[in-house]
Design a protein around this motif. Structure first.
Motif, PDB file in Angstrom:
ATOM      1  N   ILE A  11       1.469   8.462 -16.015  1.00 40.41           N
ATOM      2  CA  ILE A  11       0.932   9.752 -15.588  1.00 40.41           C
ATOM      3  C   ILE A  11       1.095   9.987 -14.085  1.00 40.41           C
ATOM      4  N   GLY A  12       0.990   8.943 -13.284  1.00 39.23           N
ATOM      5  CA  GLY A  12       1.160   9.105 -11.842  1.00 39.23           C
ATOM      6  C   GLY A  12       2.556   9.581 -11.482  1.00 39.23           C
ATOM      7  N   GLU A  13       3.554   9.012 -12.131  1.00 37.88           N
ATOM      8  CA  GLU A  13       4.932   9.428 -11.886  1.00 37.88           C
ATOM      9  C   GLU A  13       5.152  10.853 -12.372  1.00 37.88           C
ATOM     10  N   LEU A  14       4.614  11.164 -13.548  1.00 38.93           N
ATOM     11  CA  LEU A  14       4.728  12.519 -14.090  1.00 38.93           C
ATOM     12  C   LEU A  14       4.049  13.525 -13.164  1.00 38.93           C
ATOM     13  N   ALA A  15       2.912  13.150 -12.644  1.00 44.37           N
ATOM     14  CA  ALA A  15       2.196  14.027 -11.711  1.00 44.37           C
ATOM     15  C   ALA A  15       3.027  14.266 -10.459  1.00 44.37           C
ATOM     16  N   GLU A  16       3.603  13.215  -9.929  1.00 43.48           N
ATOM     17  CA  GLU A  16       4.406  13.345  -8.713  1.00 43.48           C
ATOM     18  C   GLU A  16       5.638  14.212  -8.960  1.00 43.48           C
ATOM     19  N   ALA A  39      -0.185  14.777 -27.238  1.00 43.87           N
ATOM     20  CA  ALA A  39      -0.926  13.560 -26.897  1.00 43.87           C
ATOM     21  C   ALA A  39       0.043  12.387 -27.011  1.00 43.87           C
ATOM     22  N   VAL A  40      -0.060  11.481 -26.088  1.00 40.90           N
ATOM     23  CA  VAL A  40       0.857  10.348 -26.084  1.00 40.90           C
ATOM     24  C   VAL A  40       0.113   9.074 -26.432  1.00 40.90           C
ATOM     25  N   GLU A  41       0.881   8.170 -26.939  1.00 42.95           N
ATOM     26  CA  GLU A  41       0.316   6.859 -27.265  1.00 42.95           C
ATOM     27  C   GLU A  41       0.041   6.115 -25.970  1.00 42.95           C
ATOM     28  N   ARG A  42      -0.933   5.258 -26.041  1.00 44.90           N
ATOM     29  CA  ARG A  42      -1.225   4.419 -24.886  1.00 44.90           C
ATOM     30  C   ARG A  42      -0.553   3.068 -25.086  1.00 44.90           C
ATOM     31  N   THR A  43      -0.118   2.496 -23.996  1.00 44.59           N
ATOM     32  CA  THR A  43       0.478   1.169 -24.051  1.00 44.59           C
ATOM     33  C   THR A  43      -0.628   0.140 -24.245  1.00 44.59           C
ATOM     34  N   TYR A  90       4.435   8.791 -21.099  1.00 45.54           N
ATOM     35  CA  TYR A  90       4.969  10.118 -21.418  1.00 45.54           C
ATOM     36  C   TYR A  90       6.484  10.068 -21.564  1.00 45.54           C
ATOM     37  N   PRO A  91       7.025  10.800 -22.535  1.00 47.21           N
ATOM     38  CA  PRO A  91       8.478  10.885 -22.673  1.00 47.21           C
ATOM     39  C   PRO A  91       9.041  11.819 -21.600  1.00 47.21           C
ATOM     40  N   PRO A  92      10.341  11.735 -21.301  1.00 47.97           N
ATOM     41  CA  PRO A  92      10.946  12.591 -20.269  1.00 47.97           C
ATOM     42  C   PRO A  92      10.747  14.083 -20.522  1.00 47.97           C
TER      43      PRO A  92
END
Length: 145
Positions: A3-8, A28-32, A39-41
């Motif tokens: 999520i941090g990368e997606l946010a950035e 909704a995405v699965e959690r590791t 999140y997918p691209p």
């Protein structure tokens, strides 16, 4: 992607992304195993669409109906119609804003160039008269008594 990368990459806050996920705007995405969202691209693309649609004036509920359904299939006819409706709304808003702008400019000019020899009450009526003459304020209806 986390999520941090997606946010950035998207320019949105992580809390905004979580909100979109909670309200179903993004899947909704699965959690590791360690509890992180992965999140997918294509999530970035959907977030960009949401952000651009909001910037264009669409509500989140309207956006929800415009996003692809199922396996990424777009409802093209509905999308085009929604976009055309939004363009028409924007054009109507532009017309209202232009009328407001004209009204304000007439008011400014009338106030700045009012006769100095009028008392306060008469100045107000003079300015309103100028606004009526310019079609900015509706003309008074005559009493039918």
């Amino acid at each position: 992607m986390k999520i941090g990368e997606l946010a950035e990459l998207s320019g949105l806050t992580a809390s905004r992304i979580r909100f979109y996920e909670a309200t179903g705007l993004i899947k909704a995405v699965e959690r590791t195993a360690n509890g992180y969202r992965d999140y997918p691209p294509e999530a970035l693309t959907i977030l960009e669409i949401i952000a651009n649609a909001q910037h264009a004036g669409f509500s989140l509920e309207q956006i929800r109906h415009l996003l692809p359904t199922g396996q990424g299939s777009w409802q093209h006819d509905e999308l085009v119609e929604a976009l055309k409706r939004k363009v028409a709304e924007i054009e109507e808003m532009q017309e209202r804003l232009n009328q407001s702008r004209v009204q304000l400019l007439v008011a400014i000019e009338s106030i700045e160039n009012r006769p100095a020899d009028l008392n306060c009450s008469d100045r107000k009526e003079w300015v309103l008269g100028r606004l009526r003459e310019n079609g900015v304020v509706p003309k008074r209806k005559k009493n039918s008594r």
